[in-house]
Design a protein around this motif. Structure first.
Motif, PDB file in Angstrom:
ATOM      1  N   HIS A  52      51.355  59.612   9.052  1.00 13.12           N
ATOM      2  CA  HIS A  52      50.254  59.029   9.363  1.00 13.12           C
ATOM      3  C   HIS A  52      49.841  59.155  10.828  1.00 13.12           C
ATOM      4  N   GLY A  53      50.276  60.166  11.441  1.00 12.39           N
ATOM      5  CA  GLY A  53      49.791  60.348  12.842  1.00 12.39           C
ATOM      6  C   GLY A  53      48.422  61.116  12.969  1.00 12.39           C
ATOM      7  N   ARG A  54      47.840  61.019  14.236  1.00  9.63           N
ATOM      8  CA  ARG A  54      46.581  61.823  14.549  1.00  9.63           C
ATOM      9  C   ARG A  54      46.873  62.660  15.826  1.00  9.63           C
ATOM     10  N   ILE A  55      46.812  63.998  15.840  1.00  5.93           N
ATOM     11  CA  ILE A  55      47.030  64.704  16.838  1.00  5.93           C
ATOM     12  C   ILE A  55      45.895  64.646  17.625  1.00  5.93           C
ATOM     13  N   VAL A  56      45.781  63.922  18.771  1.00  5.65           N
ATOM     14  CA  VAL A  56      44.612  63.995  19.588  1.00  5.65           C
ATOM     15  C   VAL A  56      44.246  65.264  20.296  1.00  5.65           C
ATOM     16  N   LYS A  57      45.328  65.769  20.979  1.00  6.71           N
ATOM     17  CA  LYS A  57      45.218  67.199  21.647  1.00  6.71           C
ATOM     18  C   LYS A  57      46.451  67.845  21.750  1.00  6.71           C
ATOM     19  N   ASN A  58      46.360  69.203  21.705  1.00  7.57           N
ATOM     20  CA  ASN A  58      47.562  69.877  22.264  1.00  7.57           C
ATOM     21  C   ASN A  58      47.372  70.105  23.685  1.00  7.57           C
ATOM     22  N   THR A  59      48.459  69.929  24.555  1.00  9.77           N
ATOM     23  CA  THR A  59      48.182  70.203  25.970  1.00  9.77           C
ATOM     24  C   THR A  59      49.116  71.332  26.557  1.00  9.77           C
ATOM     25  N   GLY A  60      48.855  72.604  26.122  1.00 15.43           N
ATOM     26  CA  GLY A  60      49.674  73.676  26.530  1.00 15.43           C
ATOM     27  C   GLY A  60      50.823  73.783  25.801  1.00 15.43           C
ATOM     28  N   ASP A  61      51.985  73.255  26.217  1.00 16.91           N
ATOM     29  CA  ASP A  61      53.316  73.148  25.575  1.00 16.91           C
ATOM     30  C   ASP A  61      53.621  71.867  25.438  1.00 16.91           C
ATOM     31  N   GLY A  62      52.713  71.028  25.340  1.00 17.31           N
ATOM     32  CA  GLY A  62      52.777  69.716  24.815  1.00 17.31           C
ATOM     33  C   GLY A  62      51.886  69.089  23.879  1.00 17.31           C
ATOM     34  N   ALA A  63      51.690  67.731  23.494  1.00 18.09           N
ATOM     35  CA  ALA A  63      50.730  67.105  22.626  1.00 18.09           C
ATOM     36  C   ALA A  63      50.816  65.660  22.725  1.00 18.09           C
ATOM     37  N   LEU A  64      49.667  65.258  22.515  1.00 22.19           N
ATOM     38  CA  LEU A  64      49.296  63.884  22.706  1.00 22.19           C
ATOM     39  C   LEU A  64      49.254  63.482  20.990  1.00 22.19           C
TER      40      LEU A  64
END
Length: 594
Positions: A52-64
């Motif tokens: 039940h999470g929401r990927i806010v953004k992918n940051t190159g080789d990471g994620a928030l």
């Protein structure tokens, strides 16, 4: 940032970054990104959705990632890291992709589908201090998940985070034993452990029903004392505290516990301390069937606490081993002190010792000193003081080795004089005399007596293994360590036993096994202990894996920049000239400075 769509709310934030060691050795960036893209599609993104999470953004080789629940965030992170461990099972160390994950619960600002604020910043900084393949959470997050997730939560203490004004307490999420290690070893407990040929029991931590969190140590002490009494019976097989207490705060079915620990019986209970009275409630369950074997409520005045413990231990023994003589029961439950105040300080010290940190040990030493002042004949307090000194030496937390070693010798011998038949006292004192003082013959004799008196004492077998390495008997060390790990299969110090087996395998000429054990031990060490790293470096070199040997040596020297062949503490403790020569040969081949 657009001000038209700004919203502020509390959320759990997961920050993930990729540690791609493959890029450090020249593998092409395009290939790495292709692997990462595939992992996101098959593992990372599906787990986010599942929890039940929401990927806010992918940051190159990471994620928030944003979650409404911290429990969901931690369970998601745990699943991701387990999945990555499985992916890396057959991948060489230098070609793996691993995630670091940080989790925080805090205020965020939402604007144009992005999130900002201190909550995000802290999660990102926690990710930065996580180990490759690891999870680091904030104290705020820890308070929400304690007792609600299966993973073990280990206190990292106050951490200084970049661009965060005040130090913050952080916790390491230790991935549970079901995760797949990069190198599988004989200690994997995925299969049920065979039941011993005598009554076997695990004593779970008792619940504190006093309504006062400060009394937690008291409830733990009750269970610990009953466990200690039970462990003295040769007719029983008793799981060590350091394994049974890993279930603290968790809602786990007793049949699962019996499966994981390999025991027939599980004792659980609660303690209520109110005013001058104490109530102990216990129930003994057959873990193979889930049927209750015995239950009772024992209560009385606080001044009678030793009698209450004795009655509880005797009832359990009579329930599962009725042929035990009453005289033997009386000997087993004999108390080390008659001073309630000294005993209280001792129990508080035990709680500190099992937290393992430097400040915790310092606090434990102060508490033990108070216990000794109140009862100068309290042998267990002397013995545990030597353990604190030995642990400080292992972690290089001593500023005056000579003074600490002299004090350790005095305390150890005082403990033995006061309690020559107490197995726990003998094992701690014997190990300290061997490791810190260098009195190997005296130390091993005391440990041998300890395991003779109490064959159930996992700590004694584990310490015996270490000392047998020093005296040149690695095969004996391996055997004793195997028994220690069977007596405590979920031990919070299991990584230390792995380090011991790695070193013993090296001196026994089992170099591939030494590499496997050491690699796993360092991955699972909560504080980054590297006691088998020299054996790992030498094993790589002697098996002609020069690139791996060089990489491991570089890492070791980064931690110990002053290390030279001429000043290695481990070499000074080895009594076998052949073992000294073997370790030196391997380290020289790897490039260790003289």
């Amino acid at each position: 940032m657009s001000s038209e769509h700004v919203e502020r709310r509390l959320a759990a934030i997961l920050a993930a970054d990729v540690v791609g060691s493959c890029r450090l050795i020249g593998i092409d960036e395009e290939g790495t990104l292709a692997q990462l893209k595939a992992l996101r599609k098959t593992l990372f993104d599906p787990k986010i959705v599942q929890h039940h999470g929401r990927i806010v953004k992918n940051t190159g080789d990471g994620a928030l990632v944003e979650f409404a629940s911290v429990v969901d965030a931690v369970r998601c992170a745990d699943d991701v890291q387990r999945g990555m461990a499985e992916q890396n099972t057959d991948v060489p160390q230098g070609k793996r992709i691993e995630f670091r994950i940080g989790i925080h619960l805090g205020d965020i600002i939402i604007a144009d589908d992005d999130i900002f604020g201190d909550g995000v910043n802290i999660a990102v900084r926690l990710e930065g201090i996580a180990e490759p393949g690891g999870i680091c959470i904030s104290d705020d997050a820890h308070r929400q998940v304690r007792g609600k997730v299966e993973s073990t939560l280990e206190d990292m203490g106050a951490q200084t985070l970049k661009n965060i004004a005040e130090p913050m307490r952080a916790w390491r999420v230790r991935i549970g034993p079901s995760s797949s290690p990069a190198t599988k070893t004989q200690t994997e407990t995925a299969q049920p452990l065979a039941l011993p040929d005598k009554p076997s029991i695990a004593v779970l931590p008792f619940q504190n029903m006093s309504g006062d969190p400060e009394q937690e140590y008291f409830a733990d002490g009750m269970a610990d004392e009953i466990l200690t009494a039970l462990s003295r019976f040769r007719e029983l097989f008793v799981i060590a505290r350091t394994s049974s207490f890993t279930y603290k705060g968790k809602a786990v079915d007793v049949r699962q516990i019996g499966h994981e620990l390999g025991v027939r019986y599980v004792l659980e209970g609660s303690v209520r301390k109110a005013g001058g009275r104490v109530r102990i409630t216990g129930q003994l369950i057959d873990a193979t069937s889930g049927v209750q074997v015995w239950s009772d409520r024992i209560e009385g005045e606080h001044d009678d606490i030793f009698d209450l413990q004795d009655r509880a231990a005797s009832a359990v023994v009579n329930a599962i081993a009725p042929k035990v003589e009453q005289a033997e029961i009386a000997r087993a439950v004999a108390k080390a002190t008659d001073s309630l105040d000294a005993y209280d300080f001792y129990m508080r010290a035990q709680a500190c010792i099992y937290r393992w940190g430097r400040r915790d040990l310092e606090e434990a030493e102060v508490l033990l000193k108070r216990a000794i002042e109140l009862d100068p004949k309290f042998a267990a307090a002397y013995a545990n003081s030597t353990w604190c000194l030995a642990w400080r030496l292992v972690n290089d937390w001593t500023n005056d080795l000579a003074t600490d070693a002299a004090r350790c010798g005095v305390l150890a011998r005082q403990a033995v004089d006061l309690a020559p038949d107490d197995a726990n006292v003998l094992s701690l004192a014997g190990f300290s005399l061997a490791q810190v003082v260098g009195a190997f013959d005296e130390g091993i004799a005391l440990i041998n007596r300890a395991v003779s008196l109490n064959p159930n004492l996992a700590r004694a077998w584990a310490l015996s293994a270490v000392v047998h390495i020093f005296i040149g008997k690695p095969e004996t060390a391996i055997q004793h360590n195997e028994l220690a790990m069977r007596l405590s299969p979920r031990d919070i110090g299991l990584h230390l036993m792995m380090h011991t087996t790695a070193r013993a395998c090296f001196y026994a000429g089992r170099l591939d096994e030494a590499i496997a054990w050491s690699t796993r031990a360092m991955r699972e060490s909560p504080h980054g202990q590297d006691t088998s790293m020299l054996a790992l470096i030498a094993s790589y070199a002697l098996t002609q894996r020069q690139e791996d040997a060089t990489a491991a040596l570089t890492k070791y020297l980064a931690i110990h920049p002053q290390a030279r062949l001429g000043n290695l503490w481990q070499l000074s403790r080895l009594r076998s000239p052949d073992h000294v020569a073997k370790l030196k040969e391997g380290l020289r081949l790897a490039g260790m400075p003289e």
